[in-house]
Design an enzyme around this catalytic site. Structure first.
Site, PDB file in Angstrom:
ATOM      1  N   ARG A  65     -13.322  -8.968   1.665  1.00  9.69           N
ATOM      2  CA  ARG A  65     -11.927  -8.663   1.313  1.00  9.69           C
ATOM      3  C   ARG A  65     -11.059  -9.890   1.601  1.00  9.69           C
ATOM      4  O   ARG A  65     -10.194 -10.257   0.805  1.00  9.69           O
ATOM      5  CB  ARG A  65     -11.418  -7.468   2.145  1.00  9.69           C
ATOM      6  CG  ARG A  65     -11.919  -6.111   1.722  1.00  9.69           C
ATOM      7  CD  ARG A  65     -11.354  -5.664   0.389  1.00  9.69           C
ATOM      8  NE  ARG A  65      -9.905  -5.591   0.370  1.00  9.69           N
ATOM      9  CZ  ARG A  65      -9.180  -4.548   0.815  1.00  9.69           C
ATOM     10  NH1 ARG A  65      -9.794  -3.470   1.259  1.00  9.69           N
ATOM     11  NH2 ARG A  65      -7.858  -4.557   0.762  1.00  9.69           N
ATOM     12  N   CYS A  86     -16.303   1.271   0.532  1.00  4.43           N
ATOM     13  CA  CYS A  86     -15.114   0.465   0.873  1.00  4.43           C
ATOM     14  C   CYS A  86     -14.737   0.600   2.341  1.00  4.43           C
ATOM     15  O   CYS A  86     -14.039  -0.258   2.867  1.00  4.43           O
ATOM     16  CB  CYS A  86     -13.947   0.845  -0.032  1.00  4.43           C
ATOM     17  SG  CYS A  86     -13.390   2.546   0.160  1.00  4.43           S
ATOM     18  N   HIS A  94      -7.326   0.684  -6.497  1.00  7.45           N
ATOM     19  CA  HIS A  94      -7.540  -0.166  -5.302  1.00  7.45           C
ATOM     20  C   HIS A  94      -8.230  -1.466  -5.763  1.00  7.45           C
ATOM     21  O   HIS A  94      -9.377  -1.741  -5.430  1.00  7.45           O
ATOM     22  CB  HIS A  94      -8.407   0.590  -4.293  1.00  7.45           C
ATOM     23  CG  HIS A  94      -8.393   0.005  -2.913  1.00  7.45           C
ATOM     24  ND1 HIS A  94      -7.587  -1.068  -2.540  1.00  7.45           N
ATOM     25  CD2 HIS A  94      -9.092   0.344  -1.788  1.00  7.45           C
ATOM     26  CE1 HIS A  94      -7.801  -1.342  -1.267  1.00  7.45           C
ATOM     27  NE2 HIS A  94      -8.704  -0.517  -0.785  1.00  7.45           N
ATOM     28  N   ARG A 150       0.881  -1.182   0.000  1.00  5.11           N
ATOM     29  CA  ARG A 150       0.000   0.000   0.000  1.00  5.11           C
ATOM     30  C   ARG A 150       0.909   1.219   0.000  1.00  5.11           C
ATOM     31  O   ARG A 150       1.700   1.410   0.931  1.00  5.11           O
ATOM     32  CB  ARG A 150      -0.914   0.003   1.231  1.00  5.11           C
ATOM     33  CG  ARG A 150      -1.630   1.331   1.428  1.00  5.11           C
ATOM     34  CD  ARG A 150      -2.736   1.280   2.440  1.00  5.11           C
ATOM     35  NE  ARG A 150      -3.880   0.566   1.895  1.00  5.11           N
ATOM     36  CZ  ARG A 150      -5.107   0.603   2.439  1.00  5.11           C
ATOM     37  NH1 ARG A 150      -5.335   1.320   3.528  1.00  5.11           N
ATOM     38  NH2 ARG A 150      -6.095  -0.068   1.887  1.00  5.11           N
ATOM     39  N   GLN A 193     -10.157  -4.068  -3.451  1.00  2.00           N
ATOM     40  CA  GLN A 193     -11.453  -3.640  -2.936  1.00  2.00           C
ATOM     41  C   GLN A 193     -12.561  -3.924  -3.950  1.00  2.00           C
ATOM     42  O   GLN A 193     -13.634  -4.426  -3.593  1.00  2.00           O
ATOM     43  CB  GLN A 193     -11.418  -2.139  -2.600  1.00  2.00           C
ATOM     44  CG  GLN A 193     -12.707  -1.643  -1.999  1.00  2.00           C
ATOM     45  CD  GLN A 193     -12.991  -2.264  -0.636  1.00  2.00           C
ATOM     46  OE1 GLN A 193     -12.159  -2.203   0.257  1.00  2.00           O
ATOM     47  NE2 GLN A 193     -14.157  -2.878  -0.467  1.00  2.00           N
ATOM     48  N   ASP A 202     -17.266   6.834  -1.595  1.00  2.54           N
ATOM     49  CA  ASP A 202     -16.024   6.719  -0.828  1.00  2.54           C
ATOM     50  C   ASP A 202     -15.803   8.054  -0.126  1.00  2.54           C
ATOM     51  O   ASP A 202     -16.498   9.039  -0.419  1.00  2.54           O
ATOM     52  CB  ASP A 202     -14.879   6.395  -1.818  1.00  2.54           C
ATOM     53  CG  ASP A 202     -13.552   6.075  -1.156  1.00  2.54           C
ATOM     54  OD1 ASP A 202     -13.514   5.918   0.080  1.00  2.54           O
ATOM     55  OD2 ASP A 202     -12.537   6.001  -1.880  1.00  2.54           O
TER      56      ASP A 202
HETATM   57  N1  NVA Z   1      -9.997   6.355  -1.500  1.00  2.00           N
HETATM   58  C1  NVA Z   1      -9.627   5.989  -0.145  1.00  2.00           C
HETATM   59  C2  NVA Z   1      -9.844   4.541   0.068  1.00  2.00           C
HETATM   60  C3  NVA Z   1      -9.525   4.066   1.475  1.00  2.00           C
HETATM   61  C4  NVA Z   1      -9.682   2.591   1.622  1.00  2.00           C
HETATM   62  C5  NVA Z   1      -8.169   6.369   0.094  1.00  2.00           C
HETATM   63  O1  NVA Z   1      -7.359   6.196  -0.824  1.00  2.00           O
HETATM   64  O2  NVA Z   1      -7.851   6.856   1.178  1.00  2.00           O
HETATM   65  N1   CP Z   2     -11.188  -0.412   2.418  1.00  2.00           N
HETATM   66  C1   CP Z   2      -9.918  -0.443   2.849  1.00  2.00           C
HETATM   67  O1   CP Z   2      -8.983  -0.666   2.079  1.00  2.00           O
HETATM   68  O2   CP Z   2      -9.777  -0.244   4.189  1.00  2.00           O
HETATM   69  P1   CP Z   2      -8.434  -0.005   4.992  1.00  2.00           P
HETATM   70  O3   CP Z   2      -7.914   1.353   4.605  1.00  2.00           O
HETATM   71  O4   CP Z   2      -8.843  -0.069   6.439  1.00  2.00           O
HETATM   72  O5   CP Z   2      -7.440  -1.072   4.636  1.00  2.00           O
END
Ligand code: NVA
Ligand code: CP
Length: 322
Positions: A304, A276, A137, A110, A140, A236
């Site tokens: 997930r 998500c 992502h 990540r 997800q 989101d």
């Molecule tokens: N769009 C959000 C998703 C978090 C799971 C982010 O990138 O922070």
């Molecule tokens: N939806 C998701 O990826 O959650 P986290 O940021 O908690 O991993």
């Protein structure tokens, strides 16, 4: 332990990295792997395999689902963050990839820019999975589509598991972010239409999403119009990780992009709501919708783990029919 030279390494960096046929297989495997988990049936196909998880941004679901999932498959996990590894002290990403992929069998990352995960993957001996970048992502959306199939289709039916989505409308309300880009790729690959409504200045960019054409999506100024006739409404956070400095401007720009009961009313009567998570009630979604009868967000979060177990199995062992 890594074997070298390995079979051709497959990475999962974007949704478009797998074919529709491979997704049909993956969803069937996810259903079977979930069934085994619920029945307390031991399934250890990844015994002695190690997953390295690298987090440069915060996480709850991604961390827990990959870590628990890997242990359930008989493997083990190494958890690294920027702060507690040399990644935070400017060791080149290429060198980190060479080293980490000699000691582990699979890597989940990540991070911020998608270019970083691409550099890592191109120097890795083992499959690399995108656990979220600024642009995509995919894990997800894998869970979201599996959840849709569970509620509206036949998850165990390879070959036609994806039929329930074909020709349907999915509505995206909110930021043109990593989730929106990944939904765009899924619509193009799996044959549904994505309706997008984003505030001005926060639109998706077809070239960033890496689409072949604009045939699989439609843009709407009014979020209610985007939701009209949709079988799934999804949103989101207004401010994604890495964009915190823009928070104040975003709070103003996104004020009309809150998925509420009015938006759900113009969708199909049996439309599902997904998010998500983490969610902010009263911002991108009302409490009535996320905690209401059309919301499947808890199934979505749990899934997930099941889909990622199927993904790890696929990337390490290929097509399994057990
Ligand atoms: N769009 C959000 C998703 C978090 C799971 C982010 O990138 O922070
Ligand atoms: N939806 C998701 O990826 O959650 P986290 O940021 O908690 O991993």
């Amino acid at each position: 332990m890594s074997s070298f030279p390995p079979a051709p390494v497959r990475h999962y960096l974007q949704f478009s990295d797998l074919s529709a046929d491979e997704y049909a297989h993956l969803f069937t495997r996810a259903a079977e792997i979930k069934r085994k988990f619920k029945a307390y049936e031991k399934y250890h196909p990844l015994a002695d395999r190690t997953l390295a998880m690298i987090f440069e941004k915060a996480s709850t679901r991604t961390r827990v689902s990959f870590e628990a999932g890997m242990y359930q498959l008989g493997g083990s996990v190494v958890h690294l963050t920027t702060g507690d590894s040399q990644l935070g002290r400017a060791e080149p990403i290429e060198d980190s990839a060479r080293v980490i992929s000699r000691m582990t069998d699979l890597v989940m990352i990540r991070t911020y820019g998608h270019d970083k995960i691409e550099s890592f993957a191109s120097h890795s001996r083992v499959p690399v999975i995108n656990g979220l970048t600024n642009e995509f992502h995919p894990c997800q959306i894998l869970a979201d589509i599996f959840t849709y199939i569970e509620h509206r289709g036949s998850p165990g039916a390879e070959g036609n598991a994806l039929d329930c989505l074909k020709g349907k409308v999915v509505a995206w309300v909110g930021d043109g972010n990593n989730m929106a880009n990944t939904w765009l790729q899924a619509a193009e690959l799996l044959g549904f239409t994505l309706h997008l409504s984003t505030p001005s200045g926060y639109e998706v960019d077809q070239s960033v999403a890496g689409l072949r054409s604009s045939a699989s999506y439609k843009i709407f100024k009014d979020p209610h119009e985007a939701c009209r006739g949709a079988s799934l409404v999804t949103t989101d956070v207004w401010t994604s990780m890495g964009y915190e400095a823009e928070n104040e401007a975003r709070m103003k720009a996104f004020a009309d992009w809150c998925v509420d009961e009015d938006m759900m009313r113009v969708a199909q009567p049996d439309a599902l709501f997904m998010h998500c998570l983490p969610a902010h009630r009263g911002e991108e979604v009302s409490a009535e919708v996320i905690d209401g009868p059309q919301s499947v967000v808890w199934d979505e979060a749990e899934n997930r783990m099941h889909v990622q177990k199927a993904l790890m199995e696929f990337l390490l062992l290929g097509r399994v029919h057990a």
